[in-house]
Write a protein that holds these residues in place. Structure first.
Motif, PDB file in Angstrom:
ATOM      1  N   LEU A  19     -64.794 -40.651  58.827  1.00  0.00           N
ATOM      2  CA  LEU A  19     -65.378 -41.039  57.933  1.00  0.00           C
ATOM      3  C   LEU A  19     -65.224 -39.779  56.635  1.00  0.00           C
ATOM      4  O   LEU A  19     -65.122 -38.671  56.975  1.00  0.00           O
ATOM      5  CB  LEU A  19     -66.962 -41.036  57.837  1.00  0.00           C
ATOM      6  CG  LEU A  19     -67.452 -42.039  58.878  1.00  0.00           C
ATOM      7  CD1 LEU A  19     -68.752 -42.171  59.120  1.00  0.00           C
ATOM      8  CD2 LEU A  19     -66.794 -43.388  59.009  1.00  0.00           C
ATOM      9  N   SER A  20     -65.116 -40.064  55.433  1.00  0.00           N
ATOM     10  CA  SER A  20     -64.952 -39.329  54.120  1.00  0.00           C
ATOM     11  C   SER A  20     -66.087 -39.300  53.417  1.00  0.00           C
ATOM     12  O   SER A  20     -66.673 -40.552  53.161  1.00  0.00           O
ATOM     13  CB  SER A  20     -63.533 -39.237  53.590  1.00  0.00           C
ATOM     14  OG  SER A  20     -62.228 -39.358  54.539  1.00  0.00           O
ATOM     15  N   CYS A  21     -66.211 -38.279  52.572  1.00  0.00           N
ATOM     16  CA  CYS A  21     -67.345 -38.439  51.522  1.00  0.00           C
ATOM     17  C   CYS A  21     -66.867 -37.377  50.437  1.00  0.00           C
ATOM     18  O   CYS A  21     -66.756 -36.101  50.714  1.00  0.00           O
ATOM     19  CB  CYS A  21     -68.732 -37.888  51.976  1.00  0.00           C
ATOM     20  SG  CYS A  21     -70.088 -37.932  50.993  1.00  0.00           S
ATOM     21  N   VAL A  22     -66.693 -37.881  49.193  1.00  0.00           N
ATOM     22  CA  VAL A  22     -65.942 -37.315  48.225  1.00  0.00           C
ATOM     23  C   VAL A  22     -67.205 -36.934  47.367  1.00  0.00           C
ATOM     24  O   VAL A  22     -67.988 -37.657  46.740  1.00  0.00           O
ATOM     25  CB  VAL A  22     -65.144 -37.916  47.498  1.00  0.00           C
ATOM     26  CG1 VAL A  22     -64.437 -37.222  46.144  1.00  0.00           C
ATOM     27  CG2 VAL A  22     -63.928 -38.140  48.437  1.00  0.00           C
ATOM     28  N   ALA A  23     -67.211 -35.689  46.937  1.00  0.00           N
ATOM     29  CA  ALA A  23     -68.322 -35.219  45.739  1.00  0.00           C
ATOM     30  C   ALA A  23     -67.880 -35.173  44.223  1.00  0.00           C
ATOM     31  O   ALA A  23     -66.693 -34.772  44.194  1.00  0.00           O
ATOM     32  CB  ALA A  23     -68.793 -33.934  46.398  1.00  0.00           C
ATOM     33  N   SER A  24     -68.632 -35.560  43.607  1.00  0.00           N
ATOM     34  CA  SER A  24     -68.244 -35.186  42.174  1.00  0.00           C
ATOM     35  C   SER A  24     -69.390 -34.595  41.327  1.00  0.00           C
ATOM     36  O   SER A  24     -70.536 -35.159  41.655  1.00  0.00           O
ATOM     37  CB  SER A  24     -67.801 -36.570  41.488  1.00  0.00           C
ATOM     38  OG  SER A  24     -69.091 -37.436  41.614  1.00  0.00           O
ATOM     39  N   GLY A  25     -69.208 -33.614  40.294  1.00  0.00           N
ATOM     40  CA  GLY A  25     -70.332 -32.945  39.931  1.00  0.00           C
ATOM     41  C   GLY A  25     -70.813 -31.818  40.746  1.00  0.00           C
ATOM     42  O   GLY A  25     -70.677 -31.742  42.088  1.00  0.00           O
ATOM     43  N   GLY A  26     -71.291 -30.969  40.143  1.00  0.00           N
ATOM     44  CA  GLY A  26     -71.754 -29.611  40.721  1.00  0.00           C
ATOM     45  C   GLY A  26     -70.671 -28.962  41.444  1.00  0.00           C
ATOM     46  O   GLY A  26     -69.637 -28.846  41.048  1.00  0.00           O
ATOM     47  N   THR A  27     -71.223 -27.904  42.140  1.00  0.00           N
ATOM     48  CA  THR A  27     -70.241 -27.029  42.928  1.00  0.00           C
ATOM     49  C   THR A  27     -70.141 -27.246  44.278  1.00  0.00           C
ATOM     50  O   THR A  27     -70.988 -26.701  45.188  1.00  0.00           O
ATOM     51  CB  THR A  27     -70.547 -25.730  42.620  1.00  0.00           C
ATOM     52  OG1 THR A  27     -70.615 -25.418  41.056  1.00  0.00           O
ATOM     53  CG2 THR A  27     -69.493 -24.774  43.242  1.00  0.00           C
ATOM     54  N   PHE A  28     -69.364 -28.036  44.987  1.00  0.00           N
ATOM     55  CA  PHE A  28     -69.289 -28.697  46.350  1.00  0.00           C
ATOM     56  C   PHE A  28     -69.575 -27.572  47.288  1.00  0.00           C
ATOM     57  O   PHE A  28     -70.198 -27.644  48.117  1.00  0.00           O
ATOM     58  CB  PHE A  28     -68.272 -29.546  46.536  1.00  0.00           C
ATOM     59  CG  PHE A  28     -68.155 -29.906  47.875  1.00  0.00           C
ATOM     60  CD1 PHE A  28     -67.183 -29.570  48.743  1.00  0.00           C
ATOM     61  CD2 PHE A  28     -69.025 -31.184  48.285  1.00  0.00           C
ATOM     62  CE1 PHE A  28     -67.152 -30.017  50.169  1.00  0.00           C
ATOM     63  CE2 PHE A  28     -68.860 -31.634  49.504  1.00  0.00           C
ATOM     64  CZ  PHE A  28     -68.123 -31.227  50.569  1.00  0.00           C
TER      65      PHE A  28
END
Length: 127
Positions: A19-28
């Motif tokens: 599984l993958s999960c991509v984050a957008s926004g913020g500072t991962f």
């Protein structure tokens, strides 16, 4: 922060999925991250977590030795490698991120620690 999970599917007992999960926004890179799962009629449960700083990880006893959480901060992505899948792993899997810092991983077992959640990706394991 928005999280987008993917990678679920229908597999057989003993198969693997990532599984993958991509984050957008913020500072991962500053966030602790985790995977939870929820089967029908059951509360959402903790699967695995990873701290932002040291990279320490924890897994639930039911998946320990089979599932591995990891992250690529350069790609703003977290992963859950799932091996030796069992029918009881069937659930909707959710990724989550937390801006809260802790010296230990204990707080990250709780859903309350997470501010942001992905939409979920379905994993079905047939026997």
């Amino acid at each position: 922060v928005q999280l987008q999970a993917s990678g679920g599917g229908l597999v057989r007992t003993g198969d693997s999925l990532r599984l993958s999960c991509v984050a957008s926004g913020g500072t991962f890179s500053r966030y602790a991250v985790a995977w939870f799962r929820q089967a029908p009629g059951v509360q959402r449960e903790f699967v695995a977590a990873m701290r932002s700083s040291s990279g320490d990880t924890r897994s639930a006893p039911s998946v320990k030795g089979r599932f591995t959480i990891s992250r690529d901060n350069a790609e703003n992505t977290m992963y859950l490698q799932m091996n030796s899948l069992k029918p009881e792993d069937t659930a909707t899997y959710y990724c989550a991120a937390s801006p809260r810092r802790s010296d230990t991983l204990n707080m990250y077992y709780s859903r309350a620690a997470y501010d942001w959640w992905g939409q979920g990706t379905q994993v079905t394991v047939s026997s």
